[in-house]
Design a protein around this motif. Structure first.
Motif, short mmCIF file in Angstrom:
data_model
loop_
_atom_site.label_atom_id
_atom_site.label_comp_id
_atom_site.label_asym_id
_atom_site.label_seq_id
_atom_site.Cartn_x
_atom_site.Cartn_y
_atom_site.Cartn_z
N LYS A 1 26.81 53.52 37.70
CA LYS A 1 26.86 54.98 37.71
C LYS A 1 27.93 55.52 36.77
CE LYS A 1 25.18 56.00 42.35
NZ LYS A 1 25.53 56.66 43.63
N ARG A 2 28.94 54.72 36.52
CA ARG A 2 30.04 55.12 35.65
C ARG A 2 30.30 53.98 34.67
NH1 ARG A 2 34.99 58.46 36.74
NH2 ARG A 2 34.36 58.70 38.92
N PRO A 3 30.38 54.27 33.37
CA PRO A 3 30.63 53.18 32.41
C PRO A 3 32.03 52.62 32.60
CG PRO A 3 30.77 55.31 31.32
CD PRO A 3 30.27 55.58 32.71
N GLY A 4 32.16 51.32 32.44
CA GLY A 4 33.46 50.70 32.59
C GLY A 4 33.32 49.23 32.94
N LYS A 5 34.44 48.60 33.21
CA LYS A 5 34.49 47.17 33.50
C LYS A 5 35.42 46.93 34.68
CE LYS A 5 34.14 42.66 32.66
NZ LYS A 5 32.88 41.92 32.84
N VAL A 6 34.96 46.10 35.64
CA VAL A 6 35.80 45.70 36.77
C VAL A 6 36.24 44.25 36.57
CG1 VAL A 6 35.94 45.35 39.25
CG2 VAL A 6 34.64 47.29 38.35
N VAL A 7 37.53 44.01 36.64
CA VAL A 7 38.08 42.65 36.55
C VAL A 7 38.70 42.34 37.91
CG1 VAL A 7 39.72 41.13 35.42
CG2 VAL A 7 38.53 42.87 34.09
N ARG A 8 38.15 41.36 38.61
CA ARG A 8 38.59 41.05 39.97
C ARG A 8 39.39 39.75 39.98
NH1 ARG A 8 36.08 38.65 44.93
NH2 ARG A 8 36.66 39.96 46.70
N VAL A 9 40.53 39.75 40.64
CA VAL A 9 41.31 38.52 40.76
C VAL A 9 41.94 38.46 42.14
CG1 VAL A 9 43.29 39.62 39.61
CG2 VAL A 9 43.22 37.14 39.83
N THR A 10 41.51 37.50 42.94
CA THR A 10 42.08 37.27 44.26
C THR A 10 43.33 36.40 44.13
OG1 THR A 10 40.83 35.25 44.69
CG2 THR A 10 39.76 37.35 45.24
N PHE A 11 44.04 36.26 45.22
CA PHE A 11 45.24 35.42 45.23
C PHE A 11 44.87 33.97 44.90
CE2 PHE A 11 48.72 33.21 47.66
CZ PHE A 11 49.75 33.63 46.84
N ASP A 12 43.76 33.49 45.48
CA ASP A 12 43.34 32.11 45.20
C ASP A 12 42.89 31.95 43.75
OD1 ASP A 12 43.97 31.17 47.69
OD2 ASP A 12 41.94 31.30 48.50
N ASP A 13 42.25 32.98 43.19
CA ASP A 13 41.90 32.93 41.76
C ASP A 13 43.16 32.72 40.93
OD1 ASP A 13 39.19 33.41 42.23
OD2 ASP A 13 39.39 35.58 42.01
N ALA A 14 44.17 33.54 41.19
CA ALA A 14 45.40 33.47 40.41
C ALA A 14 46.08 32.11 40.56
CB ALA A 14 46.34 34.60 40.83
N ILE A 15 46.07 31.56 41.77
CA ILE A 15 46.67 30.23 41.97
C ILE A 15 45.93 29.18 41.14
CG2 ILE A 15 47.10 28.40 43.66
CD1 ILE A 15 47.50 30.56 45.77
N SER A 16 44.60 29.28 41.14
CA SER A 16 43.82 28.30 40.37
C SER A 16 44.07 28.44 38.87
CB SER A 16 42.32 28.47 40.67
OG SER A 16 41.82 29.68 40.13
N TYR A 17 44.50 29.61 38.43
CA TYR A 17 44.80 29.83 37.01
C TYR A 17 46.23 29.45 36.66
CZ TYR A 17 40.59 32.77 37.32
OH TYR A 17 39.31 33.25 37.53
N GLY A 18 47.05 29.05 37.67
CA GLY A 18 48.40 28.59 37.38
C GLY A 18 49.51 29.49 37.85
N LEU A 19 49.24 30.40 38.81
CA LEU A 19 50.27 31.34 39.26
C LEU A 19 51.47 30.61 39.86
CD1 LEU A 19 51.16 34.26 39.86
CD2 LEU A 19 49.99 34.06 42.06
N TYR A 20 51.23 29.64 40.74
CA TYR A 20 52.37 28.97 41.38
C TYR A 20 53.17 28.15 40.37
CZ TYR A 20 55.20 26.16 44.51
OH TYR A 20 56.26 25.57 45.14
N GLN A 21 52.50 27.62 39.36
CA GLN A 21 53.24 26.89 38.32
C GLN A 21 54.19 27.82 37.58
OE1 GLN A 21 49.39 25.47 36.90
NE2 GLN A 21 50.23 23.40 36.79
#
Length: 549
Positions: free
Chosen positions: A220-240
């Protein structure tokens, strides 16, 4: 030694500049000397890629995953660039003074890392008009660049954007006092080439932040949603990165322990704060009046339950029986389809417990969709379902796409159709939380604007009413079972087929049979026709003679 400065006291420009220099963050030692892509984690890069491609971006995020830290790099690169290179002012609005300071500190760190020419971080007052027209002095922070642009952290009031232009960042948007009006003010900057980035964790299902996300996901509205959960961020290296900053030694065991402690600390709030699930998110997804407004008594529901012992009939007898049934029950409906409209299909698969539902659609010129009929099959063997699927698809005018449930046993039919009609025209959908998250808002939008049609049928109504908000995701829960008018169980089957049909209607694959007159036909097309001719027993067998045998 850290110098504490009370911002309410009068300080000299030199004292303030010294305080800000000491407060500015620095890149962790392990990241110095690296290029920007190496410094950013995956979700931070994904966010910056989105802001480069879209004028409106929303990030649906967990707490403390570094989204704002990554956006600081984007802000510095934007304000530090010339106008010809896409540079513009960056306007940051958090909901309190501490957020503004932290963001400016972060930008100062990035400015040092990138080494563009910029002034000292400064605090300044600007005049803002109050609600009654009076002038108010508002404290703000800014960094100015040699490009002539600046990063400014402003008051969170919607009117603080009045008369300004540039790249607006609304941080923790769901917690602003007047979020809806703030968004309206920010949208005005898009008119002259600005950009808007909305960053937030959730603050309830009815919050303007969640409504904005649903509007974008529904198209309904042009745009982009980028979703990142806490577990997503950990898997990407947040805790490191946490270990790098705190000097701890990383290990998988320590990471698992740290993760568990964080979840325990949040307790019942973990779903909203860490898993990006808005609270108070339970209940029916579609209201009865909304569904009924899209129902038409002219649309038939065709139902077939195979005869007792049908699965053990000889193969040819099964094929002929299915062919006879299709010719008597489906052919008259398929013959009525508008030959000028593109056609697609959604299929939810069931074998013994659940129904298989076929929901064809035709796409009108105004992009609304027409439902010619809905087909429900109960206890029909795999091969017979394949025969029926082929029968329908081959007779859909200007067929361009089918989306089939490929979860569990449905993988058989989905794969068979992909092999028969080509991967470009068939999507094998593994129904998952992520798929529902993206596609259920689009289905709901079809009901809201009445561009989606259903048969006027009580069982169909109950199937669509079975869609529930479960932990922030609209789906048919596993335990949502009901008895249909025929006394047999249902599990929201027509609703899933409808969502798949809606998905199919939005795909861009070409039409079967489309091409230029006189053009040489590809081998694949010829093979498809050969397969159609070989398998179309319903068009080659004298059924009445066969049944008398």
């Amino acid at each position: 030694m850290t110098v504490h400065v009370d911002v309410n006291e009068l300080v000299t420009d030199e004292e303030w500049a010294r305080h800000r220099r000491e407060a500015v963050q620095a890149l962790p030692v392990g990241l110095t000397g690296k290029t920007l892509p190496d410094v950013l984690l995956f979700h931070q890069k994904e966010l910056l890629q989105a802001t480069a491609a879209y004028n409106l971006v929303v990030t649906d995020k967990s707490r403390r995953v570094g989204a704002t830290w990554g956006v600081g790099a984007d802000a510095v690169l934007t304000a530090g660039a010339t106008r010809m290179a896409g540079g513009m002012d960056v306007l940051y609005l958090g909901y309190n003074l501490d957020m503004a300071r932290e963001f400016i500190d972060t930008c100062g760190m990035w400015a040092k890392a990138f080494a563009p020419a910029c002034s000292e971080v400064s605090e300044f007052l600007f005049m803002e008009q109050g609600e009654k027209g009076e002038d108010k002095a508002i404290k703000a922070f800014r960094i100015t660049f040699a490009s002539g642009f600046e990063i400014v952290a402003l008051s969170s009031k919607p009117r603080s954007l009045r008369g300004r232009q540039g790249y607006v960042i609304l941080d923790e948007f769901a917690f602003h006092d007047d979020a809806a009006e703030l968004l309206k003010s920010a949208m005005a900057l898009l008119i002259w080439g600005g950009k808007v980035l909305v960053i937030s964790t959730h603050n309830g299902v009815d919050n303007p932040f969640n409504e904005l996300i649903q509007e974008i996901r529904a198209g309904k509205r042009p745009g982009k949603v980028v979703r990142v959960t806490f577990d997503d961020a950990i898997s990407y290296g947040l805790y490191q990165r946490v270990c790098m900053k705190t000097g701890k030694q990383w290990s998988p065991e320590e990471e698992a322990k740290w993760r568990a402690e964080i979840y325990r600390a949040y307790g019942s709030g973990a779903d909203e704060e860490l898993r990006c699930i808005p609270s108070q998110s339970a209940g029916s997804y579609l209201s009865r009046p909304m569904i009924q407004a899209c129902m038409h008594d002219s649309i038939p529901v065709v139902r077939w339950k195979s005869p007792p012992g049908f699965v053990d009939w000889p193969k040819l007898m099964r094929r002929v029986e299915v062919a006879r049934w299709c010719k008597e029950n489906l052919k008259p409906l398929l013959d009525k389809l508008d030959p000028h409209l593109r056609s697609c299909l959604g299929v939810d698969f069931g074998r013994s417990g659940d129904l298989s539902v076929f929901h064809p659609l035709q796409v009108r010129a105004n992009l609304s969709t027409a439902t010619p009929f809905v087909l429900e099959l109960r206890d029909v063997p795999f091969e017979s379902q394949k025969q029926i699927a082929y029968y329908i698809i081959r007779r859909l005018p200007r067929f361009f796409h089918a989306a089939l449930d490929a979860t569990g046993n449905g993988a058989f039919l989905a794969e068979a159709c992909r092999q028969e009609f080509g991967v470009a025209k068939v999507s094998e959908i593994k129904l998952s939380t992520d798929w529902y998250l993206v596609n259920m808002p689009k289905l709901k939008a079809g009901f809201e604007d009445r561009s989606f049609e259903l048969p006027l049928d009580d069982d169909v109504m109950n199937d669509y009413r079975a869609i529930q908000m479960t932990k922030g995701i609209a789906k048919v829960p596993d335990n949502a079972r009901s008895d249909g008018a025929d006394g047999f169980p249902r599990h929201g089957d027509t609703a899933i087929a409808g969502a798949l049909a809606k998905f199919a209607s939005e795909q861009k694959s070409g039409e079967a049979g489309a091409g230029t007159l006189g053009e040489e036909r590809p081998v694949a097309s010829a093979m498809e026709d050969y397969g159609a001719g070989f398998g179309a027993i319903e068009d080659r067998v004298d059924l009445s003679d066969f049944m008398r045998m």
